[in-house]
Design a protein around this motif. Structure first.
Motif, PDB file in Angstrom:
ATOM      1  N   THR A 125       0.860  -1.179   0.000  1.00  0.00           N
ATOM      2  CA  THR A 125       0.000   0.000   0.000  1.00  0.00           C
ATOM      3  C   THR A 125       0.898   1.230   0.000  1.00  0.00           C
ATOM      4  O   THR A 125       1.956   1.236   0.634  1.00  0.00           O
ATOM      5  N   ASN A 126       0.469   2.254  -0.729  1.00  0.00           N
ATOM      6  CA  ASN A 126       1.197   3.519  -0.806  1.00  0.00           C
ATOM      7  C   ASN A 126       0.503   4.498   0.127  1.00  0.00           C
ATOM      8  O   ASN A 126      -0.607   4.942  -0.137  1.00  0.00           O
ATOM      9  N   GLN A 127       1.153   4.842   1.217  1.00  0.00           N
ATOM     10  CA  GLN A 127       0.566   5.698   2.235  1.00  0.00           C
ATOM     11  C   GLN A 127       0.506   7.166   1.822  1.00  0.00           C
ATOM     12  O   GLN A 127      -0.099   7.977   2.520  1.00  0.00           O
ATOM     13  N   LEU A 128       1.115   7.519   0.713  1.00  0.00           N
ATOM     14  CA  LEU A 128       1.137   8.915   0.268  1.00  0.00           C
ATOM     15  C   LEU A 128      -0.046   9.281  -0.623  1.00  0.00           C
ATOM     16  O   LEU A 128      -0.230  10.453  -0.942  1.00  0.00           O
ATOM     17  N   ILE A 129      -0.820   8.290  -1.032  1.00  0.00           N
ATOM     18  CA  ILE A 129      -1.979   8.602  -1.867  1.00  0.00           C
ATOM     19  C   ILE A 129      -3.242   8.541  -1.018  1.00  0.00           C
ATOM     20  O   ILE A 129      -3.283   7.861   0.014  1.00  0.00           O
ATOM     21  N   LYS A 130      -4.257   9.245  -1.451  1.00  0.00           N
ATOM     22  CA  LYS A 130      -5.502   9.356  -0.683  1.00  0.00           C
ATOM     23  C   LYS A 130      -6.098   7.983  -0.379  1.00  0.00           C
ATOM     24  O   LYS A 130      -6.572   7.725   0.710  1.00  0.00           O
ATOM     25  N   GLY A 148      -4.801   5.144   0.363  1.00  0.00           N
ATOM     26  CA  GLY A 148      -3.611   4.422   0.819  1.00  0.00           C
ATOM     27  C   GLY A 148      -3.836   2.984   1.206  1.00  0.00           C
ATOM     28  O   GLY A 148      -2.893   2.232   1.384  1.00  0.00           O
ATOM     29  N   ASN A 149      -5.099   2.554   1.341  1.00  0.00           N
ATOM     30  CA  ASN A 149      -5.351   1.164   1.710  1.00  0.00           C
ATOM     31  C   ASN A 149      -5.528   0.254   0.501  1.00  0.00           C
ATOM     32  O   ASN A 149      -5.775  -0.925   0.631  1.00  0.00           O
ATOM     33  N   GLN A 150      -5.373   0.793  -0.706  1.00  0.00           N
ATOM     34  CA  GLN A 150      -5.503   0.001  -1.935  1.00  0.00           C
ATOM     35  C   GLN A 150      -4.232  -0.807  -2.167  1.00  0.00           C
ATOM     36  O   GLN A 150      -3.131  -0.270  -2.138  1.00  0.00           O
ATOM     37  N   LEU A 151      -4.385  -2.110  -2.391  1.00  0.00           N
ATOM     38  CA  LEU A 151      -3.226  -2.961  -2.652  1.00  0.00           C
ATOM     39  C   LEU A 151      -2.716  -2.755  -4.071  1.00  0.00           C
ATOM     40  O   LEU A 151      -3.486  -2.728  -5.019  1.00  0.00           O
ATOM     41  N   ILE A 152      -1.404  -2.627  -4.185  1.00  0.00           N
ATOM     42  CA  ILE A 152      -0.730  -2.425  -5.469  1.00  0.00           C
ATOM     43  C   ILE A 152       0.317  -3.515  -5.612  1.00  0.00           C
ATOM     44  O   ILE A 152       0.984  -3.878  -4.647  1.00  0.00           O
ATOM     45  N   ASN A 155      13.223   7.960  -6.234  1.00  0.00           N
ATOM     46  CA  ASN A 155      13.501   9.290  -6.769  1.00  0.00           C
ATOM     47  C   ASN A 155      12.824  10.400  -5.982  1.00  0.00           C
ATOM     48  O   ASN A 155      13.116  11.568  -6.191  1.00  0.00           O
ATOM     49  N   ASP A 156      11.882  10.042  -5.125  1.00  0.00           N
ATOM     50  CA  ASP A 156      11.053  11.035  -4.462  1.00  0.00           C
ATOM     51  C   ASP A 156      10.632  10.485  -3.104  1.00  0.00           C
ATOM     52  O   ASP A 156      10.976   9.352  -2.759  1.00  0.00           O
ATOM     53  N   GLU A 157       9.842  11.253  -2.393  1.00  0.00           N
ATOM     54  CA  GLU A 157       9.321  10.800  -1.107  1.00  0.00           C
ATOM     55  C   GLU A 157       8.570   9.498  -1.304  1.00  0.00           C
ATOM     56  O   GLU A 157       7.838   9.315  -2.276  1.00  0.00           O
ATOM     57  N   SER A 158       8.746   8.569  -0.373  1.00  0.00           N
ATOM     58  CA  SER A 158       8.130   7.252  -0.493  1.00  0.00           C
ATOM     59  C   SER A 158       7.665   6.783   0.881  1.00  0.00           C
ATOM     60  O   SER A 158       8.360   6.975   1.875  1.00  0.00           O
ATOM     61  N   ASP A 159       6.483   6.188   0.924  1.00  0.00           N
ATOM     62  CA  ASP A 159       5.970   5.599   2.160  1.00  0.00           C
ATOM     63  C   ASP A 159       5.090   4.412   1.780  1.00  0.00           C
ATOM     64  O   ASP A 159       3.875   4.514   1.744  1.00  0.00           O
ATOM     65  N   SER A 160       5.725   3.303   1.468  1.00  0.00           N
ATOM     66  CA  SER A 160       5.018   2.098   1.037  1.00  0.00           C
ATOM     67  C   SER A 160       5.130   1.031   2.107  1.00  0.00           C
ATOM     68  O   SER A 160       6.186   0.865   2.717  1.00  0.00           O
ATOM     69  N   ILE A 161       4.057   0.317   2.311  1.00  0.00           N
ATOM     70  CA  ILE A 161       4.038  -0.762   3.295  1.00  0.00           C
ATOM     71  C   ILE A 161       3.858  -2.080   2.550  1.00  0.00           C
ATOM     72  O   ILE A 161       2.815  -2.320   1.932  1.00  0.00           O
TER      73      ILE A 161
END
Length: 132
Positions: free
Chosen positions: A85-90, A92-96, A106-112
């Protein structure tokens, strides 16, 4: 408690229920967090044992932090086909699903990422670190 092992040191932290803890968490348990530091590795292990008669569920959120001088020179491998899940997008609970063999930051990242059982490699311009 601190133990010495050939070429490493081990620290054991324990939490055993008492009246104060039982007033906050009404289940009987023993918890041990074992940290082993050697020349080339840091190993941790969390052991939780239910010593009561009632079952309970719990979560342990353990994070890996790696100090890097320049994040734009950082490449992570070993996550292909893993779900996160990408915690930086609205949403954030969507599985990718990770599609890249190597992921350049390359940029800020907050993935679980969850349920990772294989080795993950973090490579910077200074060093390469394996996380198991």
């Amino acid at each position: 408690m601190k133990l010495m092992k050939k070429n490493s040191i081990i620290a054991i932290f324990s939490l055993i229920q008492n009246d104060k803890i039982l007033s906050l968490w009404p289940y009987k348990f023993n918890l041990m967090y074992i940290v082993e530091l050697s020349e080339n590795a840091l190993t941790t292990k969390l052991e939780i044992k239910n010593i009561g008669t009632e079952s309970f569920s719990f979560q342990a959120l353990l994070h890996t932090y790696i100090n890097v001088k320049n994040i734009s020179n950082t490449i992570i491998s070993g996550l292909k086909d893993k779900m996160y899940t990408n915690q930086l997008i609205k949403e954030g609970n969507q599985l990718i699903k990770e599609v890249d063999e190597e992921k350049k930051i390359n940029d800020e990242s907050d993935s679980i990422f969850s349920n990772i059982e294989n080795e993950i490699n973090v490579e910077t311009s200074e060093r390469k670190i394996s996380v198991k």
